[in-house]
Scaffold this motif. Sequence first.
Motif, PDB file in Angstrom:
ATOM      1  N   TYR A   1      21.246   3.667 -49.161  1.00 33.15           N
ATOM      2  CA  TYR A   1      22.368   4.451 -48.650  1.00 33.15           C
ATOM      3  C   TYR A   1      23.036   3.895 -47.383  1.00 33.15           C
ATOM      4  O   TYR A   1      24.221   4.109 -47.163  1.00 33.15           O
ATOM      5  N   ASP A   2      22.267   3.167 -46.574  1.00 32.08           N
ATOM      6  CA  ASP A   2      22.806   2.601 -45.322  1.00 32.08           C
ATOM      7  C   ASP A   2      23.994   1.696 -45.653  1.00 32.08           C
ATOM      8  O   ASP A   2      23.839   0.724 -46.382  1.00 32.08           O
ATOM      9  N   GLY A   3      25.160   2.024 -45.151  1.00 35.44           N
ATOM     10  CA  GLY A   3      26.368   1.231 -45.401  1.00 35.44           C
ATOM     11  C   GLY A   3      27.020   1.579 -46.721  1.00 35.44           C
ATOM     12  O   GLY A   3      28.238   1.796 -46.823  1.00 35.44           O
TER      13      GLY A   3
ATOM     14  N   SER B   1      28.015  -9.167 -43.453  1.00 31.43           N
ATOM     15  CA  SER B   1      26.952  -9.423 -42.484  1.00 31.43           C
ATOM     16  C   SER B   1      26.867  -8.391 -41.360  1.00 31.43           C
ATOM     17  O   SER B   1      26.814  -8.757 -40.176  1.00 31.43           O
ATOM     18  N   GLU B   2      26.842  -7.126 -41.726  1.00 37.00           N
ATOM     19  CA  GLU B   2      26.674  -6.098 -40.679  1.00 37.00           C
ATOM     20  C   GLU B   2      25.247  -6.182 -40.119  1.00 37.00           C
ATOM     21  O   GLU B   2      25.010  -5.954 -38.942  1.00 37.00           O
ATOM     22  N   GLU B   3      24.307  -6.509 -40.993  1.00 39.85           N
ATOM     23  CA  GLU B   3      22.922  -6.576 -40.526  1.00 39.85           C
ATOM     24  C   GLU B   3      22.644  -7.921 -39.854  1.00 39.85           C
ATOM     25  O   GLU B   3      23.228  -8.938 -40.209  1.00 39.85           O
ATOM     26  N   PRO B   4      21.747  -7.970 -38.892  1.00 37.16           N
ATOM     27  CA  PRO B   4      21.463  -9.205 -38.142  1.00 37.16           C
ATOM     28  C   PRO B   4      20.489 -10.135 -38.862  1.00 37.16           C
ATOM     29  O   PRO B   4      20.166 -11.205 -38.371  1.00 37.16           O
TER      30      PRO B   4
ATOM     31  N   GLU C   1      23.317   9.303 -40.984  1.00 42.14           N
ATOM     32  CA  GLU C   1      23.031   9.401 -39.554  1.00 42.14           C
ATOM     33  C   GLU C   1      21.982   8.393 -39.113  1.00 42.14           C
ATOM     34  O   GLU C   1      21.991   7.914 -37.991  1.00 42.14           O
ATOM     35  N   GLN C   2      21.019   8.108 -39.961  1.00 45.16           N
ATOM     36  CA  GLN C   2      19.902   7.209 -39.638  1.00 45.16           C
ATOM     37  C   GLN C   2      19.071   7.803 -38.486  1.00 45.16           C
ATOM     38  O   GLN C   2      18.481   7.078 -37.698  1.00 45.16           O
ATOM     39  N   GLY C   3      19.077   9.096 -38.389  1.00 48.68           N
ATOM     40  CA  GLY C   3      18.291   9.826 -37.386  1.00 48.68           C
ATOM     41  C   GLY C   3      18.084  11.248 -37.905  1.00 48.68           C
ATOM     42  O   GLY C   3      18.682  11.630 -38.902  1.00 48.68           O
TER      43      GLY C   3
ATOM     44  N   SER D   1      15.647   5.712 -42.257  1.00 39.43           N
ATOM     45  CA  SER D   1      16.586   4.659 -42.689  1.00 39.43           C
ATOM     46  C   SER D   1      15.905   3.294 -42.500  1.00 39.43           C
ATOM     47  O   SER D   1      14.878   3.185 -41.848  1.00 39.43           O
ATOM     48  N   HIS D   2      16.529   2.268 -43.139  1.00 37.47           N
ATOM     49  CA  HIS D   2      15.926   0.916 -43.086  1.00 37.47           C
ATOM     50  C   HIS D   2      14.526   0.938 -43.693  1.00 37.47           C
ATOM     51  O   HIS D   2      13.653   0.184 -43.300  1.00 37.47           O
ATOM     52  N   ARG D   3      14.396   1.806 -44.724  1.00 42.43           N
ATOM     53  CA  ARG D   3      13.141   1.927 -45.491  1.00 42.43           C
ATOM     54  C   ARG D   3      13.495   2.297 -46.926  1.00 42.43           C
ATOM     55  O   ARG D   3      14.504   2.972 -47.160  1.00 42.43           O
TER      56      ARG D   3
HETATM   57 MN    MN Z   1      21.455  -0.873 -41.075  1.00 42.07          MN
END
Ligand code: MN
Length: 432
Positions: free
Chosen positions: A111-113, A145-148, A213-215, A403-405
């Motif tokens: 879902y992120d992005g 490339s939003e992610e690092p 929200e990622q929170g 998020s990021h999981r």
């Molecule tokens: Mn992200």
Amino acid sequence: MAKSRTPVEKALENGAETRVEISVDIAGLMSEIEALAQISEGDPPVVTRVVFSEADSRARAYVKELCQAAGLAIREDAVGNTFARWEGRDPALAPVATGSHIDAIPNAGAYDGVVGVLGGLEAIRTLQRSGFRPNRSIELIIFTSEEPTRFGIGCLGSRMMAGAISPEQALVLQDKTGRGLDELRHSAGFTGDLAAVKLAAGDYNSFVELHIEQGPLLEREGLGLGVVTHIAAPASLRILIEGEGGHAGAMLMPDRHDALAAGAELILALETAAKTTGAIDTVATVGVCEVFPGAVNSVPSRVRLETDVRDTDSARRDGVLTALKGAATEVAARRGVRISFETVNADPPATCDPAILAALDASIVAAGRSARRMVSRAYHDSLFMARIAPVAMLFIPCRGGVSHRPDEYASPHWIEAGVDVLARTLARLACQ
Ligand code: MN
Ligand code: HGY
Ligand code: MN
């Protein structure tokens, strides 16, 4: 002579005064989100989609296909930012834009992005189905490339669009295998002039990003949607610690200059600095730790740490970085190691635009929904779009704030609510 405006158009233009029903195809959107999640370097439910990977290329192709099916005109810039345009009545006016990213860090979720990209597309399709026709064109942007993960720096595509990094600076970026931006972008089919990526202020009338929200706040408080007023200022530093290696059995403790033990002190010093600013908005993470030679019976001679420090207040954030460097000087002297820093990025925070916030507020009322104002602690492409256009963000809750999981999840109920409000906001802005 311009076609007279339909009741739907009139209602969408002035929003809260007259209610109008618009219908989001949430079932179709959820199946598209699910289909995109299958395009991954990992097995479901893991989503890993690093920029310029084979999975990234397949994901781009899938999203472009959906945009073409919606009749949007597509263009891509030299670094892979993708623009899908719904032509307005007056194409000469600066367009309204929405969008986000589809690249994903290793072992991420669906879902992120993606909610901002496929949800942004569905917002456009919802308006199309309602018979609405925008004055200003509306563009969906899929930022590259939003992610690092690939190059160590976040938001590379939007950073270049905003001129926050020059083509020369971008060209020296390399991934862990030593491959540079040029080689990787060419392998993904992007060969244009990097200097043309930079946009000018005014190229876009406004930018609104829908994102999870990622929170935990929205879900915990049961307030539904979040209207983002500020985006925290991220900084990322690489730390190299050089000590002396040796045999884990034969090298006595007083003789050691253990690079990893020194690194451990730095990690704890960073954590203490972030916890003692007096503000809950200060966060610091060491997410990467590489140990050389990495053998159980060898004293670490070299360690590379990558740190991520954020705050809504850049002076407070920079105070943490200063405290970290002070601790490093003391640890280096006491342990007889060399410690050097490389700043990857140290960006200012972004303030969302009052007019865009007002458009979101009015759309929330028109949609009969509720929301709260809040800060974004995650960074987003909006952080850089804010340098060339008025921006705002709309958050939807995600389960447990995770998020990021792989277990990241946003419900159809909240995705539909977010897309409904986004559609109304884009309509309103596209008629101003
Ligand atoms: Mn992200
Ligand atoms: O790290 C971030 O804040 C974003 O999710 N890339
Ligand atoms: Mn994101």
